[in-house]
Design a protein around this motif. Structure first.
Motif, PDB file in Angstrom:
ATOM      1  N   ILE A  15    -129.544 -26.984  77.104  1.00 28.92           N
ATOM      2  CA  ILE A  15    -128.740 -26.065  77.904  1.00 28.92           C
ATOM      3  C   ILE A  15    -127.611 -25.475  77.054  1.00 28.92           C
ATOM      4  N   ALA A  16    -126.993 -26.288  76.213  1.00 31.61           N
ATOM      5  CA  ALA A  16    -125.929 -25.795  75.338  1.00 31.61           C
ATOM      6  C   ALA A  16    -126.467 -24.770  74.350  1.00 31.61           C
ATOM      7  N   VAL A  18    -129.111 -22.795  74.732  1.00 32.13           N
ATOM      8  CA  VAL A  18    -129.418 -21.577  75.485  1.00 32.13           C
ATOM      9  C   VAL A  18    -128.130 -20.832  75.820  1.00 32.13           C
ATOM     10  N   ALA A  19    -127.076 -21.549  76.216  1.00 30.41           N
ATOM     11  CA  ALA A  19    -125.802 -20.908  76.542  1.00 30.41           C
ATOM     12  C   ALA A  19    -125.189 -20.249  75.310  1.00 30.41           C
ATOM     13  N   ILE A  20    -125.252 -20.892  74.167  1.00 35.70           N
ATOM     14  CA  ILE A  20    -124.715 -20.316  72.930  1.00 35.70           C
ATOM     15  C   ILE A  20    -125.480 -19.052  72.555  1.00 35.70           C
ATOM     16  N   TYR A  22    -127.137 -17.097  74.592  1.00 38.35           N
ATOM     17  CA  TYR A  22    -126.816 -16.101  75.616  1.00 38.35           C
ATOM     18  C   TYR A  22    -125.472 -15.438  75.317  1.00 38.35           C
ATOM     19  N   ILE A  23    -124.476 -16.221  74.974  1.00 29.70           N
ATOM     20  CA  ILE A  23    -123.150 -15.681  74.660  1.00 29.70           C
ATOM     21  C   ILE A  23    -123.197 -14.881  73.366  1.00 29.70           C
ATOM     22  N   TYR A  24    -123.924 -15.360  72.367  1.00 30.24           N
ATOM     23  CA  TYR A  24    -124.002 -14.672  71.080  1.00 30.24           C
ATOM     24  C   TYR A  24    -124.598 -13.271  71.228  1.00 30.24           C
ATOM     25  N   GLY A  27    -124.176 -11.852  76.428  1.00 32.97           N
ATOM     26  CA  GLY A  27    -124.403 -12.151  77.831  1.00 32.97           C
ATOM     27  C   GLY A  27    -123.145 -12.074  78.679  1.00 32.97           C
ATOM     28  N   LEU A  28    -121.975 -12.229  78.072  1.00 32.23           N
ATOM     29  CA  LEU A  28    -120.730 -12.173  78.816  1.00 32.23           C
ATOM     30  C   LEU A  28    -120.003 -10.844  78.638  1.00 32.23           C
TER      31      LEU A  28
END
Length: 87
Positions: A15-16, A18-20, A22-24, A27-28
């Motif tokens: 999950i970490a 995938v989140a990294i 996504y942010i890279y 995504g935000l």
């Protein structure tokens, strides 16, 4: 119990990751949607009947005439069409 902890750690790590990712990849980031007038393109088309291989000669003819007149900045090929951006 020990196997459950290992599985939870693996899930948290995935999950970490995938989140990294996504942010890279933004995504935000804030998405800005706007309408604006575009223009300056000329669509050049000539009907070709027969073998598709002859479209290269037609494209070269248009490119050379545009370069000789020096009226256009950029020429993009679009299958049998050409989009020509004027100055």
């Amino acid at each position: 119990m020990k196997m459950l902890k290992i599985i939870l750690v693996v899930i948290v790590v995935l999950i970490a990751i995938v989140a990294i990712i996504y942010i890279y990849y933004g995504g935000l980031s804030k998405v800005e949607v706007k309408e604006e007038m575009q223009g300056g393109e000329v669509l050049v088309y000539e009907e070709v009947i027969g073998d598709y291989a002859q479209t290269g000669n037609i494209r070269i003819k248009y490119i050379m005439s545009c370069l000789i007149m020096k009226e256009f900045q950029r020429i993009k090929g679009l299958e049998s069409f050409m989009i020509i951006h004027s100055k």
